[in-house]
Design an enzyme around this catalytic site. Sequence first.
Site, PDB file in Angstrom:
ATOM      1  N   LYS A  22       0.873  -1.167   0.000  1.00 51.59           N
ATOM      2  CA  LYS A  22       0.000   0.000   0.000  1.00 51.59           C
ATOM      3  C   LYS A  22       0.910   1.216   0.000  1.00 51.59           C
ATOM      4  O   LYS A  22       1.817   1.303   0.822  1.00 51.59           O
ATOM      5  CB  LYS A  22      -0.844  -0.043   1.273  1.00 51.59           C
ATOM      6  CG  LYS A  22      -2.098   0.756   1.250  1.00 51.59           C
ATOM      7  CD  LYS A  22      -2.968   0.300   2.434  1.00 51.59           C
ATOM      8  CE  LYS A  22      -4.210   1.151   2.536  1.00 51.59           C
ATOM      9  NZ  LYS A  22      -3.939   2.489   3.042  1.00 51.59           N
ATOM     10  N   GLY A  23       0.702   2.128  -0.934  1.00 51.45           N
ATOM     11  CA  GLY A  23       1.542   3.312  -0.998  1.00 51.45           C
ATOM     12  C   GLY A  23       0.704   4.564  -0.932  1.00 51.45           C
ATOM     13  O   GLY A  23      -0.488   4.526  -0.619  1.00 51.45           O
ATOM     14  N   THR A  25      -0.179   6.411  -3.395  1.00 51.06           N
ATOM     15  CA  THR A  25      -1.117   6.518  -4.517  1.00 51.06           C
ATOM     16  C   THR A  25      -2.153   5.422  -4.509  1.00 51.06           C
ATOM     17  O   THR A  25      -3.338   5.676  -4.742  1.00 51.06           O
ATOM     18  CB  THR A  25      -0.337   6.452  -5.858  1.00 51.06           C
ATOM     19  OG1 THR A  25       0.806   7.267  -5.759  1.00 51.06           O
ATOM     20  CG2 THR A  25      -1.208   6.883  -7.019  1.00 51.06           C
ATOM     21  N   VAL A  28      -1.686  -2.255  -4.004  1.00 51.82           N
ATOM     22  CA  VAL A  28      -1.301  -3.265  -4.985  1.00 51.82           C
ATOM     23  C   VAL A  28      -1.760  -4.635  -4.481  1.00 51.82           C
ATOM     24  O   VAL A  28      -1.444  -5.025  -3.357  1.00 51.82           O
ATOM     25  CB  VAL A  28       0.225  -3.240  -5.237  1.00 51.82           C
ATOM     26  CG1 VAL A  28       0.606  -4.293  -6.266  1.00 51.82           C
ATOM     27  CG2 VAL A  28       0.663  -1.852  -5.704  1.00 51.82           C
ATOM     28  N   ASP A 152      12.802   8.711  -8.701  1.00 50.75           N
ATOM     29  CA  ASP A 152      12.401   8.128  -7.413  1.00 50.75           C
ATOM     30  C   ASP A 152      13.160   6.831  -7.147  1.00 50.75           C
ATOM     31  O   ASP A 152      12.599   5.879  -6.606  1.00 50.75           O
ATOM     32  CB  ASP A 152      10.887   7.893  -7.410  1.00 50.75           C
ATOM     33  CG  ASP A 152      10.318   7.854  -5.985  1.00 50.75           C
ATOM     34  OD1 ASP A 152      11.052   8.228  -5.051  1.00 50.75           O
ATOM     35  OD2 ASP A 152       9.158   7.453  -5.817  1.00 50.75           O
TER      36      ASP A 152
END
Length: 387
Positions: A22-23, A25, A28, A152
Amino acid sequence: MDTQVSPDLDINHLRAIKVLGKGATGTVFLVHHRISDPSAASPFALKVVEKSPLLDAKVDTDRRARWELSLLRRLNNSPATTSHPFLPTLLGSFETNDLIGWAIPFCPGGDLNVLRYNQSDHIFSPAVIRFYVAEIICALEKLHALGIVYRDLKPENILIQQSGHLTLTDFDLSRTLVKPTRHHDVVYEPEPLKQKTSKKTKNARVAPDSRRKSSVTSNGERANSFVGTEEYISPEVVRGEGHEFAVDWWALGILAFEMLHGTTPFRGKNKKDTFRRIVMMPPEFIGRPSTLTDLIGKLLEKDPTRRLGYRRGACEIKEHPFFHGLRWDLLTELSRPPFLPSRELHEMKQSKSVDIREYFEKLRMPPLSLDSPAREECLYNVSLTEF
Ligand SMILES: Nc1ncnc2c1ncn2[C@@H]1O[C@H](COP(=O)(O)OP(=O)(O)OP(=O)(O)O)[C@@H](O)[C@H]1O
């Protein structure tokens, strides 16, 4: 692992097996196609971002997702990058009223940060560093050739494929240049989105262990949106000067240093101190000088125009003595990856589904009362601890 998925996905045909990560944005999921792959023999990763046009805070997320998807399409539409070994293949995408999602191959080995933490002393040997850095150089070379600055690079964004080779992920900070050139007066394409500075650059990076402690689950999913990248920021970005491809070579130097020493070179007491060190201090190596420390020193040149890679791009870096004898053209064929992920497909087949729509609906629910477990904890308990 065969990961054939039709180019246009239908969310109703997808079964999510678990949350992979989980990020800032999106979330997943590990997913398989119910019809073409009912036994989940070829699962893939599905990044899903919630569209919330009514909430200002989420609009940026929305746009970042579209931008990332457009970049992945660009990577995959270019004949030269089809199936690039170290860049993700876009397997398909979908859009509903609420969600945007896209599929890329599943990387079962986790990320390079977790892998490093699993090593004794939290460091890699120079041979392992050589292998991984070489693959990252190839991936960046391809991106730069397409006019894409990655921006990044950090271990959390480098995933280990089933084959043990690397793949870069998370392109929402990347930007394209109008002309793929390394000359001084580069022109960025119109800003596609607000730059993602808030969450990612304001917080210090933390070890996977402490990330897990502050995460909501105990079985491997990580909420890492608060993981910042300030230790990877180049001096020219700190100084507010224009920046281009050379920022990726700087970040590669930081990454190689961290793999060698277990810590980044300019980490300070706080963000301000870190930025001061990035701009002012030379990297301090432990132990005897080597071709690797020489390479890192040349990548960590404060002046981007004097940095290795500035003039002739990846070619210049590939010629460095640290890579002497490496067959770049046969990297995927000849080099044996240092670590191979184990296959745990039987677990996937037995596990219960995570309903993707329900997952996001629950995230939207108002917070529970103080006596109750946290909302997300609750959600994870329902969806994930059953298998
Ligand atoms: N292909 C994949 N295979 C396995 N796990 C993956 C894959 N892609 C992403 N993940 C996991 O999901 C996490 C979040 O993915 P990603 O970094 O793309 O999301 P994000 O919302 O852009 O995060 P960030 O906060 O870094 O911007 C990753 O850190 C990784 O653990």
